[in-house]
Scaffold this motif. Sequence first.
Motif, mmCIF file in Angstrom:
data_model
loop_
_atom_site.group_PDB
_atom_site.id
_atom_site.type_symbol
_atom_site.label_atom_id
_atom_site.label_comp_id
_atom_site.label_asym_id
_atom_site.label_seq_id
_atom_site.Cartn_x
_atom_site.Cartn_y
_atom_site.Cartn_z
ATOM 1 N N LYS A 241 0.826 -1.213 0.000
ATOM 2 C CA LYS A 241 0.000 0.000 0.000
ATOM 3 C C LYS A 241 0.863 1.266 0.000
ATOM 4 N N ASN A 242 0.236 2.379 -0.346
ATOM 5 C CA ASN A 242 0.938 3.667 -0.374
ATOM 6 C C ASN A 242 0.674 4.504 0.870
ATOM 7 N N GLU A 243 -0.532 4.375 1.414
ATOM 8 C CA GLU A 243 -0.939 5.271 2.505
ATOM 9 C C GLU A 243 -1.513 4.476 3.672
ATOM 10 N N CYS A 244 -1.099 4.860 4.878
ATOM 11 C CA CYS A 244 -1.597 4.183 6.076
ATOM 12 C C CYS A 244 -3.105 4.408 6.250
ATOM 13 N N THR A 249 -0.338 8.526 6.796
ATOM 14 C CA THR A 249 1.073 8.773 6.501
ATOM 15 C C THR A 249 1.490 7.909 5.304
ATOM 16 N N THR A 250 2.460 8.373 4.527
ATOM 17 C CA THR A 250 2.985 7.560 3.432
ATOM 18 C C THR A 250 3.680 6.322 3.981
ATOM 19 N N ILE A 251 3.333 5.173 3.466
ATOM 20 C CA ILE A 251 3.889 3.918 3.955
ATOM 21 C C ILE A 251 5.296 3.725 3.422
ATOM 22 N N LYS A 252 6.190 3.308 4.329
ATOM 23 C CA LYS A 252 7.583 3.089 3.965
ATOM 24 C C LYS A 252 7.793 1.655 3.515
ATOM 25 N N LYS A 253 8.552 1.486 2.441
ATOM 26 C CA LYS A 253 8.985 0.144 2.067
ATOM 27 C C LYS A 253 10.476 0.032 2.329
ATOM 28 N N ILE A 254 10.843 -0.929 3.163
ATOM 29 C CA ILE A 254 12.254 -1.143 3.456
ATOM 30 C C ILE A 254 12.580 -2.610 3.179
ATOM 31 N N VAL A 255 13.848 -2.978 3.299
ATOM 32 C CA VAL A 255 14.235 -4.373 3.139
ATOM 33 C C VAL A 255 14.700 -4.902 4.491
#
Length: 276
Positions: A241-244, A249-255
């Motif tokens: 997703k893009n938004e919580c 809030t903008t959703i973070k993509k991490i590894v």
Amino acid sequence: MPELPEVETVRRVLLSIIPRSPILDIRILTPKILQNVTPDEFCTRLTGEVLEDIQRRGKYLILLYTHEVLVSHLRMEGRYQFEENLEPTKHDHILFVWQEGILAYHDTRKFGTMHLFRREEDIWKMNPLQKLGPEPMDEIMSVSYLKKCFQKRKRAIKSTLLDQTIMSGLGNIYVDEILFRARIHPLRPASSLNDEEITQIISHSSSVLQEAIACGGTTIRTFAIGTIHGRFQHELQIHGKNECPICHTTIKKIVVGGRGTYHCKNCQCIDKSPSL
DNA sequence: CAGGTCTCCTGCTAGC
DNA sequence: TGCTAGCAGGAGACCT
């Protein structure tokens, strides 16, 4: 990709469509799928066998035949397809032939595995099943059990929940959903979780999986398991997703541990202080 | 023992 | 338009 709910759905469908008559023939098109037996042995031992039941443990399917047990893992893209007249394509690797039709194991990436055991063997004491931890909805799953597992683990809770020897059945997408529902940051060291947070993890693990199983069972076409489309993808709150949905809030993509990981840095705080 | 990294494999996509 | 490099990911092997 098949996770526990999808595998459970496949189990139920396979139970309903696999003929309860002897296997007439088996064709191995990709031997590397077979882990602990040669293609010849696999064919010899399973030909003539009759399916009695199918169980599931974590993401493993356990097919009980008269004298043999087939343990199948679908990994990323494995699936089964049953047709009266089946012409194998390049991604069909193992064919089971009955009078009534052919069941094909189909897997574009060839990551799936099959192990063959005899019924008298104790499969729970052998690879790949012996190291599997309890599922979230198992009775022995408890705060004290997980607390003990987490105690010495400094690695991220995300990676820890993907470890099938601690808890079995959770895959990448579901762990993101569980951690979001539990409001726990994926990078939190497992050993840092308190009893309340562990309680949340257990309760959300169980509910996410059960909701997904309920969704997976609704849109199956019983004649071709290759075409299962679960409904749970529409219920995802965080993964991809893009938004919580809570705070926008903008959703973070991490590894994390090499896995794509989605989280809300506002709702899932890295320190323990509540952010809501 | 814990944990990090590599490997398997192929379809898809971003970038040129 | 066509090409390629890089990415995704479950679990086991291998190394520190």
